[in-house]
Design an enzyme around this catalytic site. Structure first.
Site, PDB file in Angstrom:
ATOM      1  N   VAL A  36      -0.412  -1.640   3.461  1.00 13.12           N
ATOM      2  CA  VAL A  36       0.224  -0.603   3.503  1.00 13.12           C
ATOM      3  C   VAL A  36       1.195   0.650   2.562  1.00 13.12           C
ATOM      4  CG1 VAL A  36       2.596   0.821   5.087  1.00 13.12           C
ATOM      5  CG2 VAL A  36       1.278  -1.394   6.104  1.00 13.12           C
ATOM      6  N   CYS A  37       1.407  -0.606   1.838  1.00  9.61           N
ATOM      7  CA  CYS A  37       1.698   0.239   0.242  1.00  9.61           C
ATOM      8  C   CYS A  37       0.987   1.219  -0.853  1.00  9.61           C
ATOM      9  CB  CYS A  37       1.589  -0.877  -0.650  1.00  9.61           C
ATOM     10  SG  CYS A  37       2.760  -2.498  -0.453  1.00  9.61           S
ATOM     11  N   PRO A  38      -0.148   0.950  -0.109  1.00  9.65           N
ATOM     12  CA  PRO A  38      -0.934   2.566  -1.375  1.00  9.65           C
ATOM     13  C   PRO A  38      -0.752   3.455  -0.427  1.00  9.65           C
ATOM     14  CG  PRO A  38      -2.396   1.067  -0.228  1.00  9.65           C
ATOM     15  CD  PRO A  38      -1.132   0.102   0.051  1.00  9.65           C
ATOM     16  N   LEU A  67       2.390   4.793  -1.278  1.00 10.26           N
ATOM     17  CA  LEU A  67       2.425   5.562  -2.980  1.00 10.26           C
ATOM     18  C   LEU A  67       1.659   6.929  -2.729  1.00 10.26           C
ATOM     19  CD1 LEU A  67       2.718   2.486  -4.508  1.00 10.26           C
ATOM     20  CD2 LEU A  67       4.329   3.438  -4.000  1.00 10.26           C
TER      21      LEU A  67
END
Length: 187
Positions: A46-48, A51
């Site tokens: 999920v993080c990329p 960002l």
């Protein structure tokens, strides 16, 4: 206990930005609006997406006088390695802070101690270093960076217009409220 309305605590950390390692401190956040976007880990799922979405709104945020920082407990070396290989992360031009010591995540009360990672949390900080807004979501729920734009505009308006407040769904140029005895029960 909420951190809204509280001044950020001192910190110093290494970061990766545009091919360089730099040092970032709490002092770098003073004098301008800042967004700190905490996320659990580099090389994750999920993080990329979050960002990259934040990068897509970075220019608009900069036009509003806002600097963006992402923060995870990974090292600045890991940030660089991730930036080198991930198509989503290669687009990022804002500062990626390393919180390998967990100092910043603890200061903002978002460290998941047993995992050694930060929660998925966003902080809007004013030029005096005071936290004006916080959003925290469960690990599997990605954030939408477009929601930051109206929050920033409302926070900036309220700061620049003492005695006025922004109602729900307020948009720039719309009517605000001036809290007073005359308004009680009339909204």
């Amino acid at each position: 206990m909420s951190l809204v309305g509280k001044k950020i605590q001192p910190f110093k950390a290494m970061a990766y930005r545009n091919g360089e390692f730099i040092e970032v401190t709490d002092q770098d956040l003073l004098g301008k609006w800042s967004i700190l976007c905490f996320y659990p880990a580099d090389f994750s799922f999920v993080c990329p997406t979050e960002l990259e979405d934040l990068q897509e709104h970075y220019e608009e945020l900069k036009k509003l006088g806002v600097e963006v920082y992402s923060v995870s407990t990974d090292t600045h070396f890991v940030h660089k390695a991730w930036h080198d290989v991930s198509p989503s992360i290669q687009k990022i031009t804002y500062t990626m802070i390393s919180d390998a010591t967990h100092e910043i995540s603890r200061n903002f009360d978002v460290l998941i101690e047993e995992k050694g990672v930060a929660e998925r949390a966003t902080f809007l900080i004013d030029p005096d270093g005071v936290i004006q807004a916080i959003e925290i979501t469960a690990d599997g729920i990605g954030r939408d960076a477009s929601t930051l734009i109206p929050k920033v505009k409302a926070a900036q308006y309220v700061r620049n217009h003492p005695g006025e407040v922004c109602p729900a769904k307020w948009k720039e140029g719309e009517k605000t409220l001036k809290p007073s005895l005359d308004l009680v029960g009339k909204i």
